[in-house]
Design a protein around this motif. Sequence first.
Motif, PDB file in Angstrom:
ATOM      1  N   ALA A 158       0.821  -1.215   0.000  1.00 41.86           N
ATOM      2  CA  ALA A 158       0.000   0.000   0.000  1.00 41.86           C
ATOM      3  C   ALA A 158       0.852   1.262   0.000  1.00 41.86           C
ATOM      4  O   ALA A 158       0.451   2.292  -0.556  1.00 41.86           O
ATOM      5  N   TYR A 159       2.007   1.180   0.612  1.00 41.25           N
ATOM      6  CA  TYR A 159       2.909   2.339   0.661  1.00 41.25           C
ATOM      7  C   TYR A 159       3.367   2.741  -0.749  1.00 41.25           C
ATOM      8  O   TYR A 159       3.612   3.922  -1.019  1.00 41.25           O
ATOM      9  N   PHE A 160       3.461   1.746  -1.652  1.00 44.14           N
ATOM     10  CA  PHE A 160       4.037   2.001  -2.974  1.00 44.14           C
ATOM     11  C   PHE A 160       3.014   2.137  -4.097  1.00 44.14           C
ATOM     12  O   PHE A 160       3.363   2.565  -5.195  1.00 44.14           O
ATOM     13  N   ILE A 161       1.745   1.756  -3.881  1.00 40.81           N
ATOM     14  CA  ILE A 161       0.799   1.770  -5.000  1.00 40.81           C
ATOM     15  C   ILE A 161       0.501   3.192  -5.459  1.00 40.81           C
ATOM     16  O   ILE A 161       0.483   4.132  -4.668  1.00 40.81           O
ATOM     17  N   THR A 162       0.247   3.308  -6.768  1.00 44.91           N
ATOM     18  CA  THR A 162       0.008   4.636  -7.353  1.00 44.91           C
ATOM     19  C   THR A 162      -1.180   4.654  -8.312  1.00 44.91           C
ATOM     20  O   THR A 162      -1.590   5.725  -8.751  1.00 44.91           O
ATOM     21  N   THR A 163      -1.725   3.487  -8.656  1.00 42.39           N
ATOM     22  CA  THR A 163      -2.799   3.432  -9.645  1.00 42.39           C
ATOM     23  C   THR A 163      -4.051   2.746  -9.081  1.00 42.39           C
ATOM     24  O   THR A 163      -3.978   1.993  -8.101  1.00 42.39           O
ATOM     25  N   GLY A 164      -5.164   2.994  -9.755  1.00 40.13           N
ATOM     26  CA  GLY A 164      -6.411   2.373  -9.356  1.00 40.13           C
ATOM     27  C   GLY A 164      -6.377   0.861  -9.520  1.00 40.13           C
ATOM     28  O   GLY A 164      -6.937   0.123  -8.698  1.00 40.13           O
ATOM     29  N   THR A 165      -5.709   0.378 -10.583  1.00 42.44           N
ATOM     30  CA  THR A 165      -5.611  -1.067 -10.814  1.00 42.44           C
ATOM     31  C   THR A 165      -4.880  -1.748  -9.661  1.00 42.44           C
ATOM     32  O   THR A 165      -5.296  -2.807  -9.177  1.00 42.44           O
ATOM     33  N   GLN A 166      -3.784  -1.147  -9.219  1.00 48.94           N
ATOM     34  CA  GLN A 166      -3.041  -1.698  -8.086  1.00 48.94           C
ATOM     35  C   GLN A 166      -3.907  -1.707  -6.822  1.00 48.94           C
ATOM     36  O   GLN A 166      -3.845  -2.636  -6.015  1.00 48.94           O
ATOM     37  N   TYR A 167      -4.724  -0.689  -6.689  1.00 50.82           N
ATOM     38  CA  TYR A 167      -5.622  -0.581  -5.534  1.00 50.82           C
ATOM     39  C   TYR A 167      -6.656  -1.712  -5.539  1.00 50.82           C
ATOM     40  O   TYR A 167      -6.965  -2.312  -4.507  1.00 50.82           O
TER      41      TYR A 167
END
Length: 439
Positions: free
Chosen positions: A329-338
């Motif tokens: 979670a610290y590194f995610i940046t996109t909606g897909t990753q979310y």
Amino acid sequence: MDKLIKNDPKITRAWCFYDWANSVYSLVITTAIFPIYYVALTKKETGDQVSFFGLDISASVLYSYALTGAFLIIAFLSPLLTALADSGGNKKSFMRFFCYMGSMACMGLFFFTEQTFSISVLLFMIAAIGYSGSIVFYNAYLPEIATEDQFDKLSARGFSLGYIGSMILLIVSLVLVLFPETVGISDSALPARISFLMTGLWWFGFAQYSFAYLPHNPYQKETKGNFLLNGFRELGIVLRQLKHLPLLKRFLLAFFFYNMGVQTVMYVASLFGSKELNLPTESLITVLLIIQAVAIGGAYFFAWLSGRIGNIKAIAITVIVWVGITIAAYFITTGTQYYVLAFVVGAVMGGIQALSRSTYSKLLPETTDHASYFSFYDICDKVGLALGSLAFGVTQQIFGSMRNSILTLLVFFVIGLIILLTIKSRKLSGVEEQVPVLA
């Protein structure tokens, strides 16, 4: 007075069904529709200042205070109330009281407008107290209605029914909120308020099935002497017993830390998606549905896994996955990753919630004071949530980013895991021996 019959399908079905009844509060009121409505109602061009019984305060701060205050109130009252219930065999009566109080407060939120703001916030708090209060007595039924070999399966079944029921009502509520014209509603605020009313009616209505079959006073206790004095006496007995249960105390400490992380993640997940990733409301609701759907399978999978490797190892695996979730979670940046992360959260959320409840039940001594013992479990849950939210907010205020706050939750999970791995018990190891031993 009811005769105590364990593993009676009618009784266990009724017990599990209360999860179906009350979980709609947790999703619709606490997590999804109510927070969105609250923000929309209090959002102004000049900020979110509101008047709460004459006190000018930030709406977001008031929301946090109201929720935290409700949890702390029930955490403070829970030990005495459960002791009173145990001393007189009145567990179902207390459970029914909190259920009715919470469900009727949800119905009262139908009248939540700018003109009724202060009263509605109080109703929001009362609903939270009702939900939290009824859960204590509900959980305490598990070791009374089933044999130990059924705890994991029943706990998973209850949570799964809760996830399914809350998904159904959330979808109905979303249809009303997103497509009000299809049912002839022109007032944009009305659909959300109708969802609050439906939540209360659902909770109140379906709970009747549970109350019809759950045993009342199964140990045939009789209230003698001063009611309040008996409660304090019962609480004292349980506290003295707790001193001689090192495994139970160690598990409670582990639960306090890892559950602090779990509950905080669930409460701030939508906020993180909105503020850090700028995801629209529709995407955040989709994430909630993903988590609920996947959690159903997760609860059953980890119940099965616990039968193979034992409860402690199974819970430890879920906590390790939670550690990975916080790092990711610290590194995610996109909606897909979310979305991907939400899928993983759902997979372990059902497992860790169901197994925590059943594991605690397995560690209880031979007793008729189950409600009193579960009050300490509830205290760890509610105080942990309050402190976790506080730590998350303070870290964000100091460092200016929610990503840094996530690392605070990582610390909670690691501490919980370390304590968990020090618990050595044959009872929880997946083997036949039933004698608990310390490390």
